[in-house]
Design a protein around this motif. Structure first.
Motif, PDB file in Angstrom:
ATOM      1  N   LEU A  14     -11.926   9.410  15.269  1.00 23.37           N
ATOM      2  CA  LEU A  14     -11.251   8.386  15.494  1.00 23.37           C
ATOM      3  C   LEU A  14     -12.238   6.985  15.100  1.00 23.37           C
ATOM      4  O   LEU A  14     -11.517   6.097  14.408  1.00 23.37           O
ATOM      5  N   LEU A  15     -13.416   6.804  15.190  1.00 24.84           N
ATOM      6  CA  LEU A  15     -14.144   5.765  14.552  1.00 24.84           C
ATOM      7  C   LEU A  15     -14.206   5.656  13.067  1.00 24.84           C
ATOM      8  O   LEU A  15     -13.872   4.703  12.483  1.00 24.84           O
ATOM      9  N   LYS A  22      -9.574  -0.102   7.727  1.00 27.16           N
ATOM     10  CA  LYS A  22     -10.142  -1.841   7.534  1.00 27.16           C
ATOM     11  C   LYS A  22     -10.237  -1.937   5.954  1.00 27.16           C
ATOM     12  O   LYS A  22     -10.255  -3.065   5.838  1.00 27.16           O
ATOM     13  N   LYS A  23     -10.641  -0.861   5.219  1.00 29.23           N
ATOM     14  CA  LYS A  23     -11.064  -1.184   3.922  1.00 29.23           C
ATOM     15  C   LYS A  23      -9.917  -0.905   3.258  1.00 29.23           C
ATOM     16  O   LYS A  23      -8.950  -0.097   3.294  1.00 29.23           O
ATOM     17  N   PRO A  24      -9.704  -1.696   1.986  1.00 27.60           N
ATOM     18  CA  PRO A  24      -8.799  -1.670   1.042  1.00 27.60           C
ATOM     19  C   PRO A  24      -8.533  -0.382   0.360  1.00 27.60           C
ATOM     20  O   PRO A  24      -7.638   0.327   0.121  1.00 27.60           O
ATOM     21  N   ASN A  25      -9.857   0.159   0.085  1.00 32.58           N
ATOM     22  CA  ASN A  25      -9.910   1.258  -0.797  1.00 32.58           C
ATOM     23  C   ASN A  25     -10.836   2.315   0.100  1.00 32.58           C
ATOM     24  O   ASN A  25     -12.027   2.190  -0.089  1.00 32.58           O
ATOM     25  N   SER A  26     -10.422   3.102   1.197  1.00 29.47           N
ATOM     26  CA  SER A  26     -11.273   3.914   1.591  1.00 29.47           C
ATOM     27  C   SER A  26     -11.891   4.849   0.882  1.00 29.47           C
ATOM     28  O   SER A  26     -11.454   5.711  -0.017  1.00 29.47           O
ATOM     29  N   ASP A  91     -15.348  -5.180  17.778  1.00 26.68           N
ATOM     30  CA  ASP A  91     -14.338  -4.880  17.724  1.00 26.68           C
ATOM     31  C   ASP A  91     -13.867  -4.250  18.977  1.00 26.68           C
ATOM     32  O   ASP A  91     -14.447  -3.223  19.331  1.00 26.68           O
ATOM     33  N   GLU A  92     -12.792  -4.678  19.721  1.00 23.62           N
ATOM     34  CA  GLU A  92     -12.444  -4.089  20.843  1.00 23.62           C
ATOM     35  C   GLU A  92     -11.902  -2.528  20.800  1.00 23.62           C
ATOM     36  O   GLU A  92     -12.377  -1.706  21.620  1.00 23.62           O
ATOM     37  N   LEU A  98     -16.089   3.751  21.731  1.00 32.04           N
ATOM     38  CA  LEU A  98     -17.572   4.242  21.792  1.00 32.04           C
ATOM     39  C   LEU A  98     -17.924   4.569  23.340  1.00 32.04           C
ATOM     40  O   LEU A  98     -18.773   5.446  23.631  1.00 32.04           O
ATOM     41  N   ARG A  99     -16.835   3.761  24.239  1.00 29.30           N
ATOM     42  CA  ARG A  99     -17.130   3.841  25.728  1.00 29.30           C
ATOM     43  C   ARG A  99     -16.461   5.166  26.328  1.00 29.30           C
ATOM     44  O   ARG A  99     -16.759   5.639  27.365  1.00 29.30           O
TER      45      ARG A  99
END
Length: 123
Positions: A14-15, A22-26, A91-92, A98-99
């Motif tokens: 998931l992370l 968020k990246k234009p080119n993963s 970032d929420e 992570l939690r």
């Protein structure tokens, strides 16, 4: 309490998906992988909240679609692959991931949808 292997796989997936969206080119998630996330969601829809089932569905999806880069990113480097103590996360969504100690199928599906939507907006 350390995460189980299945919990680590789901959390790290998931992370990874969220961060790459968020990246234009993963670099770790190919365009084909983004396109076939619906296959993963379909296999999750028939499951339940069992962490082992969710982790298996993720691994099976990666293997079925030959997403070696993603599987490699999920391999533990030293115990847990994600270093939680490195830098505080602002970032929420990342904080939620992570939690988490109890992964629900609903949260996994929502996070995948969020990452996919974000990826489509960036590309």
């Amino acid at each position: 309490m350390p995460l189980s292997e299945n919990e680590r796989i789901v959390r790290d997936f998931l992370l990874l998906l969220y961060r790459e969206s968020k990246k234009p080119n993963s670099t770790k998630v190919s365009p084909q992988a983004w396109e076939t996330l619906k296959d993963l969601q379909a296999s999750l829809a028939s499951g339940n909240d069992d962490i082992k089932t969710i982790a298996r569905a993720i691994a099976k999806w990666c293997k079925t679609h030959q997403y070696r880069e993603i599987l490699q990113a999920l391999q533990p480097v030293r115990g847990d692959a994600i270093d939680e103590d490195k830098d505080p996360v602002d970032d929420e969504t990342e904080q939620q991931i992570l939690r988490l100690t109890n992964f629900s199928l609903r949260f996994v599906e929502e996070t995948i949808n969020q990452a996919q939507t974000q990826h489509e907006q960036k590309s």
